[in-house]
Design a protein around this motif. Structure first.
Motif, PDB file in Angstrom:
ATOM      1  N   ALA A  95       0.864  -1.187   0.000  1.00  0.00           N
ATOM      2  CA  ALA A  95       0.000   0.000   0.000  1.00  0.00           C
ATOM      3  C   ALA A  95       0.898   1.234   0.000  1.00  0.00           C
ATOM      4  N   PRO A  96       0.416   2.351  -0.545  1.00  0.00           N
ATOM      5  CA  PRO A  96       1.279   3.535  -0.683  1.00  0.00           C
ATOM      6  C   PRO A  96       1.792   4.094   0.642  1.00  0.00           C
ATOM      7  N   ASP A  97       0.975   4.012   1.678  1.00  0.00           N
ATOM      8  CA  ASP A  97       1.397   4.579   2.954  1.00  0.00           C
ATOM      9  C   ASP A  97       2.310   3.655   3.761  1.00  0.00           C
ATOM     10  N   THR A  98       2.409   2.389   3.387  1.00  0.00           N
ATOM     11  CA  THR A  98       3.281   1.432   4.104  1.00  0.00           C
ATOM     12  C   THR A  98       4.256   0.739   3.144  1.00  0.00           C
ATOM     13  N   ILE A  99       4.464   1.337   1.991  1.00  0.00           N
ATOM     14  CA  ILE A  99       5.168   0.620   0.927  1.00  0.00           C
ATOM     15  C   ILE A  99       6.614   0.281   1.293  1.00  0.00           C
ATOM     16  N   ASP A 100       7.299   1.197   1.963  1.00  0.00           N
ATOM     17  CA  ASP A 100       8.694   0.910   2.328  1.00  0.00           C
ATOM     18  C   ASP A 100       8.776  -0.260   3.301  1.00  0.00           C
ATOM     19  N   ARG A 101       7.872  -0.261   4.272  1.00  0.00           N
ATOM     20  CA  ARG A 101       7.841  -1.363   5.232  1.00  0.00           C
ATOM     21  C   ARG A 101       7.401  -2.665   4.559  1.00  0.00           C
ATOM     22  N   ASP A 102       6.468  -2.561   3.616  1.00  0.00           N
ATOM     23  CA  ASP A 102       5.997  -3.756   2.905  1.00  0.00           C
ATOM     24  C   ASP A 102       7.122  -4.400   2.098  1.00  0.00           C
ATOM     25  N   PHE A 103       7.876  -3.587   1.392  1.00  0.00           N
ATOM     26  CA  PHE A 103       8.964  -4.122   0.582  1.00  0.00           C
ATOM     27  C   PHE A 103      10.099  -4.662   1.458  1.00  0.00           C
ATOM     28  N   ALA A 104      10.368  -3.997   2.551  1.00  0.00           N
ATOM     29  CA  ALA A 104      11.408  -4.485   3.464  1.00  0.00           C
ATOM     30  C   ALA A 104      11.031  -5.850   4.034  1.00  0.00           C
ATOM     31  N   SER A 105       9.738  -6.008   4.354  1.00  0.00           N
ATOM     32  CA  SER A 105       9.270  -7.298   4.854  1.00  0.00           C
ATOM     33  C   SER A 105       9.369  -8.372   3.780  1.00  0.00           C
ATOM     34  N   ALA A 106       9.028  -8.024   2.547  1.00  0.00           N
ATOM     35  CA  ALA A 106       9.082  -8.990   1.451  1.00  0.00           C
ATOM     36  C   ALA A 106      10.506  -9.485   1.210  1.00  0.00           C
ATOM     37  N   LYS A 107      11.481  -8.627   1.391  1.00  0.00           N
ATOM     38  CA  LYS A 107      12.872  -9.017   1.146  1.00  0.00           C
ATOM     39  C   LYS A 107      13.351 -10.116   2.088  1.00  0.00           C
ATOM     40  N   THR A 108      12.740 -10.223   3.245  1.00  0.00           N
ATOM     41  CA  THR A 108      13.172 -11.253   4.194  1.00  0.00           C
ATOM     42  C   THR A 108      12.841 -12.665   3.699  1.00  0.00           C
ATOM     43  N   TYR A 109      11.999 -12.763   2.683  1.00  0.00           N
ATOM     44  CA  TYR A 109      11.635 -14.073   2.129  1.00  0.00           C
ATOM     45  C   TYR A 109      12.483 -14.439   0.907  1.00  0.00           C
ATOM     46  N   GLY A 112      19.664 -14.524  -2.893  1.00  0.00           N
ATOM     47  CA  GLY A 112      20.408 -14.612  -4.144  1.00  0.00           C
ATOM     48  C   GLY A 112      20.163 -13.453  -5.102  1.00  0.00           C
ATOM     49  N   ASP A 113      20.274 -13.781  -6.389  1.00  0.00           N
ATOM     50  CA  ASP A 113      20.107 -12.762  -7.435  1.00  0.00           C
ATOM     51  C   ASP A 113      18.701 -12.174  -7.452  1.00  0.00           C
ATOM     52  N   PHE A 114      17.721 -13.004  -7.090  1.00  0.00           N
ATOM     53  CA  PHE A 114      16.353 -12.476  -7.112  1.00  0.00           C
ATOM     54  C   PHE A 114      16.152 -11.406  -6.051  1.00  0.00           C
ATOM     55  N   LEU A 115      16.791 -11.553  -4.933  1.00  0.00           N
ATOM     56  CA  LEU A 115      16.723 -10.523  -3.890  1.00  0.00           C
ATOM     57  C   LEU A 115      17.292  -9.203  -4.409  1.00  0.00           C
ATOM     58  N   ALA A 116      18.431  -9.279  -5.094  1.00  0.00           N
ATOM     59  CA  ALA A 116      19.037  -8.069  -5.643  1.00  0.00           C
ATOM     60  C   ALA A 116      18.137  -7.443  -6.708  1.00  0.00           C
ATOM     61  N   TYR A 117      17.556  -8.276  -7.562  1.00  0.00           N
ATOM     62  CA  TYR A 117      16.664  -7.776  -8.613  1.00  0.00           C
ATOM     63  C   TYR A 117      15.424  -7.120  -8.014  1.00  0.00           C
ATOM     64  N   TYR A 118      14.810  -7.795  -7.046  1.00  0.00           N
ATOM     65  CA  TYR A 118      13.593  -7.270  -6.429  1.00  0.00           C
ATOM     66  C   TYR A 118      13.869  -5.932  -5.735  1.00  0.00           C
ATOM     67  N   SER A 119      14.987  -5.838  -5.056  1.00  0.00           N
ATOM     68  CA  SER A 119      15.321  -4.595  -4.352  1.00  0.00           C
ATOM     69  C   SER A 119      15.437  -3.437  -5.334  1.00  0.00           C
ATOM     70  N   GLN A 120      16.120  -3.671  -6.434  1.00  0.00           N
ATOM     71  CA  GLN A 120      16.290  -2.615  -7.429  1.00  0.00           C
ATOM     72  C   GLN A 120      14.977  -2.277  -8.134  1.00  0.00           C
ATOM     73  N   PHE A 121      14.229  -3.299  -8.501  1.00  0.00           N
ATOM     74  CA  PHE A 121      12.981  -3.100  -9.244  1.00  0.00           C
ATOM     75  C   PHE A 121      11.953  -2.337  -8.415  1.00  0.00           C
ATOM     76  N   THR A 122      11.769  -2.730  -7.169  1.00  0.00           N
ATOM     77  CA  THR A 122      10.763  -2.063  -6.329  1.00  0.00           C
ATOM     78  C   THR A 122      11.179  -0.633  -5.988  1.00  0.00           C
ATOM     79  N   GLN A 123      12.458  -0.437  -5.780  1.00  0.00           N
ATOM     80  CA  GLN A 123      12.919   0.899  -5.408  1.00  0.00           C
ATOM     81  C   GLN A 123      12.847   1.879  -6.582  1.00  0.00           C
ATOM     82  N   GLN A 124      13.203   1.422  -7.759  1.00  0.00           N
ATOM     83  CA  GLN A 124      13.289   2.331  -8.898  1.00  0.00           C
ATOM     84  C   GLN A 124      11.993   2.461  -9.689  1.00  0.00           C
ATOM     85  N   ILE A 125      11.159   1.436  -9.674  1.00  0.00           N
ATOM     86  CA  ILE A 125       9.972   1.444 -10.537  1.00  0.00           C
ATOM     87  C   ILE A 125       8.677   1.368  -9.742  1.00  0.00           C
ATOM     88  N   VAL A 126       8.525   0.334  -8.925  1.00  0.00           N
ATOM     89  CA  VAL A 126       7.236   0.085  -8.264  1.00  0.00           C
ATOM     90  C   VAL A 126       6.926   1.156  -7.229  1.00  0.00           C
TER      91      VAL A 126
END
Length: 198
Positions: A95-109, A112-126
């Motif tokens: 959600a827009p008001d909790t997005i940083d916390r939501d993405f940080a929580s998602a990263k704990t799951y 590898g390379d997918f973690l690096a990709y997800y971090s970059q993709f969510t930060q720069q685009i989503v």
């Protein structure tokens, strides 16, 4: 006549000379018995050593194979499915008001390379798009099943329903999709290493 008596004496002496061999025969029999005893004890020692080695080998096989097999049983399958389902929901819900916390929580799951990709993709685009257009999305797992399961990796097929709202489209829009989730076991915990729509 005296000459005849003198000829008999050597015969008498020769008849007494063979009395010593019985002593050597007894010694020989003792040697044979001792040798047989040593051989029997040696065979017993070898047999015991072989049995011990076989027991140790069997224990080693049991420990490695049973322990490995126990990691791919029904409990391990359920654990992989739960990790894939929970991780999928975390990845696709924000959600827009909790997005940083939501993405940080998602990263704990992830790992590898997918973690690096997800971090970059969510930060720069989503994240910028979601904040700008107030995008809120919620994912629910409808069904999931294991496709492959190994001691340190698994592939789970996850079917999801995703509901999305935004400032431009406040009415919820639901989409159904499926993803192939690849998991890697790290420190006895499943982590998502690949996330592919199918």
């Amino acid at each position: 006549m005296q000459h005849a008596d003198n000829e008999k004496s050597p015969v008498a002496v020769k008849s007494d000379s063979p009395k010593s061999p019985p002593t050597r025969s007894r010694a020989a029999r003792e040697i044979v018995r001792t040798t047989r005893f040593v051989r029997r004890e040696l065979r017993m020692a070898i047999l015991v050593a072989v049995l011990i080695a076989a027991t140790v080998s069997a224990a080693s096989v049991w420990f490695t194979q049973y322990r490995q097999d126990s990691r791919v049983d029904e409990t391990a399958a359920r654990s992989a499915v739960d990790a894939a389902a929970t991780g999928t929901v975390a990845l696709l819900s924000y959600a827009p008001d909790t997005i940083d916390r939501d993405f940080a929580s998602a990263k704990t799951y992830l790992t590898g390379d997918f973690l690096a990709y997800y971090s970059q993709f969510t930060q720069q685009i989503v994240a910028p798009a979601a904040k700008e257009k107030s995008v809120k999305t919620t994912a629910v797992v409808v069904r999931s099943a294991v496709r492959e399961l190994r001691p340190d990796s698994a592939v789970v097929l996850v079917f999801i329903n995703q509901t999305t709202t935004s400032a431009d489209k406040p009415d919820p829009a639901m989409t159904a999709s499926s993803v192939r989730v690849t998991l890697t076991r790290l420190d006895d915990q499943w982590r998502i290493s690949s996330f592919e729509p199918v």
